[in-house]
Motif scaffolding. Structure first.
Motif, short mmCIF file in Angstrom:
data_model
loop_
_atom_site.label_atom_id
_atom_site.label_comp_id
_atom_site.label_asym_id
_atom_site.label_seq_id
_atom_site.Cartn_x
_atom_site.Cartn_y
_atom_site.Cartn_z
N ARG A 264 0.86 -1.19 0.00
CA ARG A 264 0.00 0.00 0.00
C ARG A 264 0.90 1.24 0.00
NH1 ARG A 264 -3.47 -2.37 5.10
NH2 ARG A 264 -4.94 -3.68 3.95
N PHE A 265 1.40 1.60 -1.17
CA PHE A 265 2.34 2.69 -1.29
C PHE A 265 1.61 3.99 -1.62
CE2 PHE A 265 5.14 -0.89 -3.09
CZ PHE A 265 5.38 -1.38 -1.81
N ALA A 266 2.21 5.10 -1.21
CA ALA A 266 1.57 6.41 -1.36
C ALA A 266 1.20 6.71 -2.81
CB ALA A 266 2.50 7.49 -0.83
N TRP A 267 -0.03 7.18 -3.00
CA TRP A 267 -0.53 7.68 -4.28
C TRP A 267 -0.57 6.60 -5.36
CZ3 TRP A 267 -2.55 11.51 -2.13
CH2 TRP A 267 -1.86 12.30 -1.21
N THR A 268 -0.80 5.35 -4.93
CA THR A 268 -1.01 4.25 -5.87
C THR A 268 -2.46 3.81 -5.80
OG1 THR A 268 -0.48 2.56 -4.21
CG2 THR A 268 1.36 3.44 -5.53
N ASP A 269 -2.85 2.84 -6.63
CA ASP A 269 -4.23 2.35 -6.61
C ASP A 269 -4.60 1.78 -5.25
OD1 ASP A 269 -4.50 3.10 -9.23
OD2 ASP A 269 -4.20 1.09 -10.06
N ALA A 270 -3.67 1.05 -4.62
CA ALA A 270 -3.96 0.47 -3.30
C ALA A 270 -4.20 1.57 -2.27
CB ALA A 270 -2.81 -0.43 -2.86
N ASP A 271 -3.42 2.63 -2.35
CA ASP A 271 -3.59 3.77 -1.46
C ASP A 271 -4.95 4.42 -1.69
OD1 ASP A 271 -2.60 5.69 0.51
OD2 ASP A 271 -2.42 7.10 -1.16
N THR A 272 -5.34 4.55 -2.94
CA THR A 272 -6.65 5.12 -3.28
C THR A 272 -7.77 4.28 -2.69
OG1 THR A 272 -5.83 6.12 -5.32
CG2 THR A 272 -8.19 5.71 -5.19
N ASP A 273 -7.63 2.96 -2.77
CA ASP A 273 -8.66 2.07 -2.20
C ASP A 273 -8.73 2.22 -0.68
OD1 ASP A 273 -9.22 1.15 -4.73
OD2 ASP A 273 -8.03 -0.68 -4.54
N CYS A 274 -7.57 2.36 -0.03
CA CYS A 274 -7.56 2.56 1.42
C CYS A 274 -8.25 3.87 1.79
CB CYS A 274 -6.13 2.56 1.95
SG CYS A 274 -5.34 0.94 2.00
N ARG A 275 -7.99 4.90 1.01
CA ARG A 275 -8.60 6.20 1.27
C ARG A 275 -10.11 6.15 1.08
NH1 ARG A 275 -5.30 10.72 1.21
NH2 ARG A 275 -3.08 10.22 1.24
N ALA A 276 -10.55 5.40 0.07
CA ALA A 276 -11.99 5.25 -0.15
C ALA A 276 -12.63 4.52 1.02
CB ALA A 276 -12.24 4.49 -1.45
N TRP A 277 -11.95 3.51 1.53
CA TRP A 277 -12.45 2.79 2.71
C TRP A 277 -12.59 3.73 3.89
CZ3 TRP A 277 -10.40 2.26 7.55
CH2 TRP A 277 -11.01 1.33 8.40
N PHE A 278 -11.60 4.58 4.13
CA PHE A 278 -11.66 5.53 5.24
C PHE A 278 -12.84 6.48 5.09
CE2 PHE A 278 -10.71 9.46 7.43
CZ PHE A 278 -10.08 9.07 8.60
N GLU A 279 -13.03 7.01 3.90
CA GLU A 279 -14.15 7.93 3.69
C GLU A 279 -15.48 7.23 3.90
OE1 GLU A 279 -15.83 11.14 0.37
OE2 GLU A 279 -14.05 9.92 -0.06
N GLU A 280 -15.59 5.99 3.46
CA GLU A 280 -16.83 5.23 3.66
C GLU A 280 -17.13 5.04 5.14
OE1 GLU A 280 -16.12 1.64 1.56
OE2 GLU A 280 -16.28 2.56 -0.44
N GLN A 281 -16.08 4.74 5.93
CA GLN A 281 -16.28 4.56 7.37
C GLN A 281 -16.73 5.86 8.02
OE1 GLN A 281 -16.24 1.54 8.71
NE2 GLN A 281 -15.69 0.80 6.67
#
Length: 405
Positions: A24-41
């Motif tokens: 989960r590296f900064a500004w990658t697709d995995a990072d984007t998915d983690c950020r989306a999860w945070f916003e959903e929570q």
């Protein structure tokens, strides 16, 4: 949503099927998915979600403009093939602790926020805690814009590709002025709690630590036709320096690790022209750290001279000892010890954290959750479900004691 269901939902994001570790590296697709999860929570709990100028995510309960807010959280990015708990445990536990407090019908007298700091591990651009460093003014916009990943992609270019404005990054004193206390929960990166038999601990300090780059420059040549006596092989000096690092660390009761290396031209049948190694060293105090790093550099220069190698040593990052706010630390101990009857040891750590970066600007503290093996930055990193729940309850007690007076 329970801790277990949140954990299960986040677990697959950025996980490598080959290693079982996380990328989960900064500004990658995995990072984007983690950020989306945070916003959903955040949205699911009716919290106000926002992203600050440095790409850090915030979920607010109450009006941040009131000031004296209590903030908790951690980060969601990882080291290469890292474990599941380092960072995410603190974020998931923060949402779960809020759920616990709402279940207690707790009444908040201070604003509360949950935060996901960006690029804490520094896995992509080589500098740890970029999001919190920028916020605290410990990293300038110009310095951030010079950061480049292994593929030559600059931080600004990576941020733009992810939909963020790199020209907006920089110190954020107004945001920090709103915060009265920051408490970061983290899995312990060691075995102190396992050895003491405690599920939860309180951090006393972060050891001074840094990263140094050693550039050994020799002469490229044919591996099959060049006599040993005619070689200027930088790999020999590097290898001897790795062993010297272990010796110096053992003598000082510290730690020193060469964990990353780059070789040019990097051919099996070629003597290298350049061996570049990165040293990570940490110690309980500055004197010990200076002794270790100084000893390693002295040995490296001696080996380089003996083999006709040129050596450059560059300190790429450094963090002095961080003493967490004593009053806040004592308050955590009172809440968890006096109010709940828990035995909560106070222990130091050799690992850096966003809480350490922010400690120079606002009162910060940390809670650790037991790690039975002590393994971290590895897929083998672990914590039992019971200990994770104990961490959630401890964090909830702390937040209640700080924000619900």
């Amino acid at each position: 949503m329970s801790f277990h269901s949140m954990w299960a939902e986040l677990l697959p994001v950025g996980r490598s099927s080959a290693s079982g570790g996380y990328r989960r590296f900064a500004w990658t697709d995995a990072d984007t998915d983690c950020r989306a999860w945070f916003e959903e929570q955040a949205t699911a709990r009716g919290l106000r979600h926002e992203v600050d100028r440095n790409g850090n995510q915030w979920a607010w309960l109450g009006d941040p403009a009131e000031g004296d807010a209590v903030v908790t959280g951690s980060h969601l990015d990882s080291v290469p093939d890292g474990g599941a708990f380092d960072g995410p445990l603190g974020v998931v536990s923060a949402f779960a602790a809020l759920d616990e407090l709402r279940g207690r019908d707790a009444r908040f007298d201070r604003p509360l926020a949950i935060v996901n700091f960006g690029d804490e591990e520094g896995a992509r651009f080589g500098l740890a805690c970029v999001g919190s460093r920028l916020t605290a003014g410990q990293l300038t916009r110009e310095q951030a814009h010079r950061l480049t990943d292994g593929d030559g992609v600059t931080l600004p270019r990576a941020m733009e590709a992810a939909g963020y404005d790199p020209d907006a990054v920089g110190p954020d004193p107004e945001r920090l002025a709103r915060i009265g206390a920051f408490v970061e929960l983290h899995v312990e990166q060691g075995r102190a709690l396992d050895l003491s038999g405690d599920r939860v601990g309180i951090a006393s300090a972060i050891w001074p630590h840094g990263r140094w780059r050693f550039d050994f420059r020799g002469e490229a040549n044919h591996a099959g036709t060049t006599r040993l006596a005619d070689r200027r092989d930088p790999m020999l000096s590097y290898a001897e320096t790795v062993l010297a690092a272990r010796r110096e660390a053992e003598l000082a009761g510290a730690v020193a690790t060469f964990g990353k290396i780059a070789v040019e031209p990097n051919g099996v049948n070629a003597i290298p022209s350049l061996v570049r190694g990165w040293l990570d060293s940490r110690a309980e105090d500055q004197t010990r750290l200076d002794t270790v790093v100084g000893g390693i550099e002295k040995a490296a220069r001696s080996y380089a001279d003996a083999h006709g190698i040129d050596l450059d040593v560059v300190r790429e990052s450094f963090t002095p000892v961080v003493e967490f706010d004593h009053a806040l630390r004592d308050e955590l101990a009172r809440i968890l010890g006096t109010d709940t009857g828990l035995t909560v040891p106070v222990l130091g750590t050799g690992a850096g954290h966003d809480a350490g970066i922010l400690s120079g600007s606002i009162p910060t503290a940390m809670l650790f959750v037991r790690n039975p093996t002590g393994v971290s930055h590895s897929p083998a990193e672990s914590a039992s479900e019971d200990d994770c729940v104990a961490g959630v309850l401890a964090l909830a007690d702390v937040l209640e004691g700080l924000a619900c007076r």
